[in-house]
Scaffold this motif. Sequence first.
Motif, PDB file in Angstrom:
ATOM      1  N   LEU A   4      -5.875   2.521   7.780  1.00  0.00           N
ATOM      2  CA  LEU A   4      -4.962   2.071   6.730  1.00  0.00           C
ATOM      3  C   LEU A   4      -3.857   3.094   6.531  1.00  0.00           C
ATOM      4  CD1 LEU A   4      -7.600   0.948   4.070  1.00  0.00           C
ATOM      5  CD2 LEU A   4      -6.357  -0.526   5.664  1.00  0.00           C
ATOM      6  N   ASN A   5      -2.631   2.605   6.360  1.00  0.00           N
ATOM      7  CA  ASN A   5      -1.515   3.489   6.031  1.00  0.00           C
ATOM      8  C   ASN A   5      -0.562   2.756   5.101  1.00  0.00           C
ATOM      9  OD1 ASN A   5       0.148   1.810   7.682  1.00  0.00           O
ATOM     10  ND2 ASN A   5      -0.424   2.999   9.495  1.00  0.00           N
TER      11      ASN A   5
ATOM     12  N   ASN B 209       0.812  -1.216   0.000  1.00  0.00           N
ATOM     13  CA  ASN B 209       0.000   0.000   0.000  1.00  0.00           C
ATOM     14  C   ASN B 209       0.847   1.269   0.000  1.00  0.00           C
ATOM     15  OD1 ASN B 209      -2.640   1.150  -0.005  1.00  0.00           O
ATOM     16  ND2 ASN B 209      -2.396   1.695   2.156  1.00  0.00           N
TER      17      ASN B 209
ATOM     18  N   ASN C 281      -4.218  -6.310  10.816  1.00  0.00           N
ATOM     19  CA  ASN C 281      -3.166  -6.644  11.774  1.00  0.00           C
ATOM     20  C   ASN C 281      -3.284  -5.843  13.067  1.00  0.00           C
ATOM     21  OD1 ASN C 281      -2.248  -8.270   9.742  1.00  0.00           O
ATOM     22  ND2 ASN C 281      -0.396  -7.088   9.305  1.00  0.00           N
ATOM     23  N   LYS C 282      -4.033  -4.757  13.032  1.00  0.00           N
ATOM     24  CA  LYS C 282      -4.174  -3.908  14.221  1.00  0.00           C
ATOM     25  C   LYS C 282      -5.415  -4.230  15.048  1.00  0.00           C
ATOM     26  CE  LYS C 282      -1.685  -0.169  11.924  1.00  0.00           C
ATOM     27  NZ  LYS C 282      -1.788   1.187  11.332  1.00  0.00           N
TER      28      LYS C 282
ATOM     29  N   THR D 114       0.373  -0.867   5.853  1.00  0.00           N
ATOM     30  CA  THR D 114      -0.658  -1.902   5.870  1.00  0.00           C
ATOM     31  C   THR D 114      -0.341  -3.012   4.867  1.00  0.00           C
ATOM     32  OG1 THR D 114      -2.382  -0.336   6.538  1.00  0.00           O
ATOM     33  CG2 THR D 114      -3.101  -2.370   5.453  1.00  0.00           C
ATOM     34  N   THR D 115      -0.429  -4.255   5.317  1.00  0.00           N
ATOM     35  CA  THR D 115      -0.228  -5.403   4.425  1.00  0.00           C
ATOM     36  C   THR D 115      -1.469  -6.286   4.321  1.00  0.00           C
ATOM     37  OG1 THR D 115       0.722  -6.690   6.245  1.00  0.00           O
ATOM     38  CG2 THR D 115       2.262  -5.479   4.826  1.00  0.00           C
TER      39      THR D 115
ATOM     40  N   ALA E 234      -5.702  -5.868   4.677  1.00  0.00           N
ATOM     41  CA  ALA E 234      -6.738  -4.844   4.814  1.00  0.00           C
ATOM     42  C   ALA E 234      -8.137  -5.440   4.780  1.00  0.00           C
ATOM     43  CB  ALA E 234      -6.598  -3.797   3.715  1.00  0.00           C
TER      44      ALA E 234
ATOM     45  N   GLU F 244      -9.866  -0.885   7.088  1.00  0.00           N
ATOM     46  CA  GLU F 244      -9.083  -0.940   8.321  1.00  0.00           C
ATOM     47  C   GLU F 244      -7.943  -1.933   8.154  1.00  0.00           C
ATOM     48  OE1 GLU F 244      -9.822   1.196  10.666  1.00  0.00           O
ATOM     49  OE2 GLU F 244     -11.821   1.773   9.950  1.00  0.00           O
ATOM     50  N   ASP F 245      -6.947  -1.797   9.017  1.00  0.00           N
ATOM     51  CA  ASP F 245      -5.777  -2.672   9.005  1.00  0.00           C
ATOM     52  C   ASP F 245      -6.057  -3.881   9.890  1.00  0.00           C
ATOM     53  OD1 ASP F 245      -3.234  -3.861   9.496  1.00  0.00           O
ATOM     54  OD2 ASP F 245      -2.248  -1.963   9.016  1.00  0.00           O
TER      55      ASP F 245
ATOM     56  N   THR G 136      -6.491   1.772  14.004  1.00  0.00           N
ATOM     57  CA  THR G 136      -6.657   0.708  13.010  1.00  0.00           C
ATOM     58  C   THR G 136      -6.690   1.218  11.571  1.00  0.00           C
ATOM     59  OG1 THR G 136      -9.063   0.859  13.248  1.00  0.00           O
ATOM     60  CG2 THR G 136      -7.917  -0.762  14.627  1.00  0.00           C
TER      61      THR G 136
END
Length: 254
Positions: free
Chosen positions: A179-180, A29, A123-124, A183-184, A186, A120-121, A177
Amino acid sequence: MKKFIIEKDFWDVFPEARIGIIVCNNIDNTVKGEDDYLQLLMDAEPHALSHLPNDDFTSNAVIKVWREAFSKFKTKKGARSSIEALLKRVHKGNHIGTINPLVDIYNSISLKYALPCGGEDINKFVGDLKLTKAVGGEDFITYGSDTSEPPYEGEIVYKDDFGAVCRCWNWREAVRTCLNEETTNAFMILECCDPTREETLNEALNELSKEYPEVKMIINNVDEYPKRLLEDVIRNPEILDFTLNCVVFCAGEL
Protein backbone atom coordinates in the motif's frame (compact mmCIF):
# COMPACT_ATOMS: atom_id res chain seq x y z
CA MET A 1 -12.64 -10.98 -11.98
CA LYS A 2 -9.87 -11.27 -9.39
CA LYS A 3 -10.60 -13.46 -6.39
CA PHE A 4 -9.09 -14.24 -3.00
CA ILE A 5 -8.71 -18.01 -2.64
CA ILE A 6 -7.68 -19.89 0.50
CA GLU A 7 -6.48 -23.26 -0.72
CA LYS A 8 -7.03 -26.59 0.98
CA ASP A 9 -3.33 -27.07 1.75
CA PHE A 10 -3.53 -24.06 4.09
CA TRP A 11 -6.59 -25.41 5.92
CA ASP A 12 -4.91 -28.81 6.24
CA VAL A 13 -2.20 -27.18 8.38
CA PHE A 14 -4.37 -24.60 10.14
CA PRO A 15 -7.95 -25.92 10.35
CA GLU A 16 -8.82 -23.58 13.25
CA ALA A 17 -7.47 -20.40 11.65
CA ARG A 18 -9.74 -17.42 11.02
CA ILE A 19 -9.01 -14.92 8.25
CA GLY A 20 -10.86 -11.59 8.32
CA ILE A 21 -11.02 -9.56 5.11
CA ILE A 22 -12.04 -6.00 4.31
CA VAL A 23 -12.01 -4.69 0.75
CA CYS A 24 -11.77 -0.92 0.33
CA ASN A 25 -12.68 0.60 -3.03
CA ASN A 26 -12.20 4.12 -4.41
CA ILE A 27 -10.17 5.39 -1.46
CA ASP A 28 -7.86 8.34 -0.98
CA ASN A 29 -4.76 7.12 0.88
CA THR A 30 -2.74 10.30 0.63
CA VAL A 31 -1.21 11.71 3.81
CA LYS A 32 -3.10 14.79 4.96
CA GLY A 33 -2.48 14.95 8.70
CA GLU A 34 0.52 12.87 9.77
CA ASP A 35 0.14 13.85 13.42
CA ASP A 36 -3.36 12.36 13.51
CA TYR A 37 -2.08 8.93 12.52
CA LEU A 38 0.91 9.16 14.83
CA GLN A 39 -1.52 9.76 17.71
CA LEU A 40 -3.54 6.76 16.57
CA LEU A 41 -0.44 4.58 16.90
CA MET A 42 0.53 6.10 20.24
CA ASP A 43 -2.96 5.48 21.63
CA ALA A 44 -2.68 1.81 20.68
CA GLU A 45 0.56 1.24 22.59
CA PRO A 46 -0.98 0.82 26.09
CA HIS A 47 -3.36 -1.77 24.65
CA ALA A 48 -0.42 -3.56 23.08
CA LEU A 49 1.45 -3.71 26.37
CA SER A 50 -1.63 -5.15 28.10
CA HIS A 51 -1.18 -8.26 25.94
CA LEU A 52 2.32 -8.74 27.39
CA PRO A 53 1.81 -9.36 31.13
CA ASN A 54 4.94 -11.53 31.42
CA ASP A 55 8.37 -9.95 31.63
CA ASP A 56 9.70 -12.79 29.49
CA PHE A 57 8.49 -11.55 26.09
CA THR A 58 8.34 -14.93 24.37
CA SER A 59 6.31 -16.53 27.18
CA ASN A 60 3.29 -14.31 26.49
CA ALA A 61 0.36 -16.16 24.92
CA VAL A 62 0.03 -13.84 21.90
CA ILE A 63 3.68 -14.52 21.02
CA LYS A 64 3.71 -18.25 21.79
CA VAL A 65 0.70 -19.05 19.62
CA TRP A 66 2.33 -17.58 16.52
CA ARG A 67 5.70 -19.19 17.21
CA GLU A 68 3.89 -22.52 17.42
CA ALA A 69 2.11 -21.73 14.14
CA PHE A 70 5.39 -20.91 12.41
CA SER A 71 6.84 -24.24 13.58
CA LYS A 72 4.28 -26.06 11.41
CA PHE A 73 5.72 -25.02 8.04
CA LYS A 74 9.07 -24.28 6.43
CA THR A 75 10.21 -20.73 7.24
CA LYS A 76 13.19 -18.52 6.58
CA LYS A 77 15.58 -18.69 9.54
CA GLY A 78 14.62 -16.06 12.11
CA ALA A 79 11.28 -15.24 10.50
CA ARG A 80 8.61 -14.23 13.03
CA SER A 81 5.01 -13.14 12.73
CA SER A 82 4.27 -9.50 11.99
CA ILE A 83 2.53 -9.08 15.34
CA GLU A 84 5.60 -10.30 17.20
CA ALA A 85 7.72 -7.72 15.38
CA LEU A 86 5.32 -4.89 16.27
CA LEU A 87 4.87 -5.93 19.89
CA LYS A 88 8.61 -6.40 20.37
CA ARG A 89 9.26 -2.81 19.36
CA VAL A 90 6.67 -1.48 21.79
CA HIS A 91 7.88 -3.86 24.52
CA LYS A 92 11.36 -2.33 24.14
CA GLY A 93 9.96 1.18 24.49
CA ASN A 94 10.18 2.10 20.81
CA HIS A 95 7.35 3.81 18.96
CA ILE A 96 5.84 2.76 15.64
CA GLY A 97 6.33 5.44 13.00
CA THR A 98 3.81 6.60 10.43
CA ILE A 99 3.90 5.34 6.82
CA ASN A 100 0.59 6.18 5.12
CA PRO A 101 -3.00 6.29 6.40
CA LEU A 102 -4.07 2.70 5.71
CA VAL A 103 -0.82 1.21 7.00
CA ASP A 104 -0.97 3.38 10.12
CA ILE A 105 -4.57 2.36 10.74
CA TYR A 106 -3.94 -1.36 10.35
CA ASN A 107 -0.81 -1.14 12.52
CA SER A 108 -2.84 0.54 15.26
CA ILE A 109 -5.48 -2.21 15.05
CA SER A 110 -2.78 -4.86 15.11
CA LEU A 111 -1.25 -3.35 18.25
CA LYS A 112 -4.56 -2.85 20.03
CA TYR A 113 -5.79 -6.42 19.48
CA ALA A 114 -2.44 -8.25 19.21
CA LEU A 115 -3.38 -9.78 15.87
CA PRO A 116 -1.49 -9.71 12.57
CA CYS A 117 -3.08 -7.16 10.28
CA GLY A 118 -1.92 -6.11 6.85
CA GLY A 119 -2.94 -4.75 3.49
CA GLU A 120 -2.13 -4.90 -0.21
CA ASP A 121 -2.96 -2.91 -3.33
CA ILE A 122 -5.59 -4.85 -5.31
CA ASN A 123 -4.71 -3.08 -8.54
CA LYS A 124 -1.21 -4.57 -8.38
CA PHE A 125 -2.33 -8.20 -8.12
CA VAL A 126 -1.69 -10.33 -11.19
CA GLY A 127 -4.61 -12.74 -11.36
CA ASP A 128 -6.11 -14.21 -8.20
CA LEU A 129 -4.59 -13.83 -4.73
CA LYS A 130 -4.10 -17.13 -2.89
CA LEU A 131 -3.24 -18.13 0.66
CA THR A 132 -1.48 -21.43 0.15
CA LYS A 133 1.76 -23.38 0.30
CA ALA A 134 4.54 -22.16 -1.98
CA VAL A 135 5.83 -24.44 -4.69
CA GLY A 136 9.22 -22.81 -4.16
CA GLY A 137 10.93 -20.34 -6.46
CA GLU A 138 8.15 -17.73 -6.65
CA ASP A 139 9.47 -14.24 -7.34
CA PHE A 140 9.69 -12.13 -4.19
CA ILE A 141 11.45 -8.79 -3.65
CA THR A 142 10.98 -7.08 -0.31
CA TYR A 143 11.85 -3.67 1.11
CA GLY A 144 15.48 -2.62 0.89
CA SER A 145 16.37 -5.23 -1.72
CA ASP A 146 16.53 -5.48 -5.49
CA THR A 147 17.15 -9.23 -5.45
CA SER A 148 14.46 -11.88 -5.45
CA GLU A 149 14.36 -14.07 -2.33
CA PRO A 150 11.91 -16.83 -3.24
CA PRO A 151 9.92 -18.74 -0.60
CA TYR A 152 10.76 -22.32 0.26
CA GLU A 153 8.69 -25.20 -1.02
CA GLY A 154 5.88 -25.74 1.49
CA GLU A 155 6.15 -22.28 3.04
CA ILE A 156 2.78 -20.63 3.80
CA VAL A 157 2.48 -17.60 1.52
CA TYR A 158 0.10 -15.19 -0.11
CA LYS A 159 0.79 -15.32 -3.84
CA ASP A 160 -0.62 -14.31 -7.19
CA ASP A 161 0.23 -15.33 -10.75
CA PHE A 162 3.39 -13.19 -10.75
CA GLY A 163 4.96 -14.33 -7.48
CA ALA A 164 4.79 -14.25 -3.71
CA VAL A 165 2.95 -11.32 -2.11
CA CYS A 166 3.83 -12.09 1.51
CA ARG A 167 6.29 -14.70 2.79
CA CYS A 168 6.02 -16.90 5.89
CA TRP A 169 2.29 -16.21 6.17
CA ASN A 170 2.61 -12.64 7.51
CA TRP A 171 6.34 -12.13 8.06
CA ARG A 172 7.29 -9.84 5.18
CA GLU A 173 5.53 -8.46 2.12
CA ALA A 174 6.66 -7.77 -1.42
CA VAL A 175 7.32 -4.20 -2.50
CA ARG A 176 5.34 -4.89 -5.67
CA THR A 177 1.89 -4.96 -4.00
CA CYS A 178 2.39 -2.81 -0.91
CA LEU A 179 0.00 0.00 0.00
CA ASN A 180 1.16 3.52 -0.78
CA GLU A 181 -0.31 6.98 -1.28
CA GLU A 182 -1.34 6.08 -4.84
CA THR A 183 -3.45 3.11 -3.67
CA THR A 184 -7.14 3.43 -4.56
CA ASN A 185 -8.34 -0.16 -3.98
CA ALA A 186 -7.05 -2.02 -0.94
CA PHE A 187 -7.23 -5.55 0.41
CA MET A 188 -7.05 -5.53 4.23
CA ILE A 189 -6.55 -8.72 6.21
CA LEU A 190 -6.67 -9.79 9.87
CA GLU A 191 -5.38 -13.21 10.91
CA CYS A 192 -6.04 -15.38 13.93
CA CYS A 193 -4.61 -18.85 14.63
CA ASP A 194 -5.95 -19.13 18.20
CA PRO A 195 -9.56 -20.40 18.26
CA THR A 196 -10.10 -18.86 21.70
CA ARG A 197 -9.64 -15.39 20.21
CA GLU A 198 -12.27 -15.52 17.48
CA GLU A 199 -14.38 -12.88 19.21
CA THR A 200 -11.31 -10.64 19.45
CA LEU A 201 -10.86 -11.02 15.70
CA ASN A 202 -14.46 -9.99 15.13
CA GLU A 203 -14.04 -6.94 17.37
CA ALA A 204 -10.88 -5.91 15.53
CA LEU A 205 -12.58 -6.37 12.18
CA ASN A 206 -15.51 -4.24 13.27
CA GLU A 207 -13.24 -1.47 14.47
CA LEU A 208 -11.09 -1.55 11.36
CA SER A 209 -14.13 -1.42 9.08
CA LYS A 210 -16.33 1.20 10.68
CA GLU A 211 -15.55 2.43 14.17
CA TYR A 212 -12.49 4.61 13.62
CA PRO A 213 -13.42 8.10 12.40
CA GLU A 214 -10.02 8.10 10.68
CA VAL A 215 -11.08 5.08 8.65
CA LYS A 216 -14.32 6.69 7.54
CA MET A 217 -12.42 9.73 6.31
CA ILE A 218 -10.48 7.73 3.73
CA ILE A 219 -12.51 4.53 3.25
CA ASN A 220 -15.70 6.19 2.18
CA ASN A 221 -17.29 2.92 1.05
CA VAL A 222 -16.89 1.13 4.40
CA ASP A 223 -19.79 1.70 6.76
CA GLU A 224 -22.33 -1.01 7.45
CA TYR A 225 -20.92 -3.94 5.50
CA PRO A 226 -22.01 -7.30 6.90
CA LYS A 227 -19.65 -10.05 8.07
CA ARG A 228 -20.44 -13.58 7.03
CA LEU A 229 -18.95 -16.77 8.40
CA LEU A 230 -18.09 -18.75 5.28
CA GLU A 231 -18.20 -22.37 6.38
CA ASP A 232 -18.02 -23.83 2.88
CA VAL A 233 -14.63 -22.43 1.94
CA ILE A 234 -13.07 -25.86 1.38
CA ARG A 235 -15.94 -27.04 -0.79
CA ASN A 236 -16.00 -23.82 -2.78
CA PRO A 237 -12.80 -21.88 -2.16
CA GLU A 238 -13.32 -19.20 -4.80
CA ILE A 239 -15.62 -17.25 -2.51
CA LEU A 240 -14.37 -13.71 -2.26
CA ASP A 241 -14.13 -11.45 -5.25
CA PHE A 242 -12.92 -7.93 -4.75
CA THR A 243 -16.37 -6.35 -4.97
CA LEU A 244 -17.33 -7.82 -1.58
CA ASN A 245 -16.39 -5.92 1.49
CA CYS A 246 -16.17 -7.61 4.87
CA VAL A 247 -16.03 -11.33 5.55
CA VAL A 248 -14.46 -13.91 7.85
CA PHE A 249 -13.10 -17.15 6.44
CA CYS A 250 -12.99 -20.40 8.39
CA ALA A 251 -12.47 -24.03 7.44
CA GLY A 252 -15.63 -25.89 6.47
CA GLU A 253 -16.71 -29.48 6.89
CA LEU A 254 -15.97 -31.77 3.94
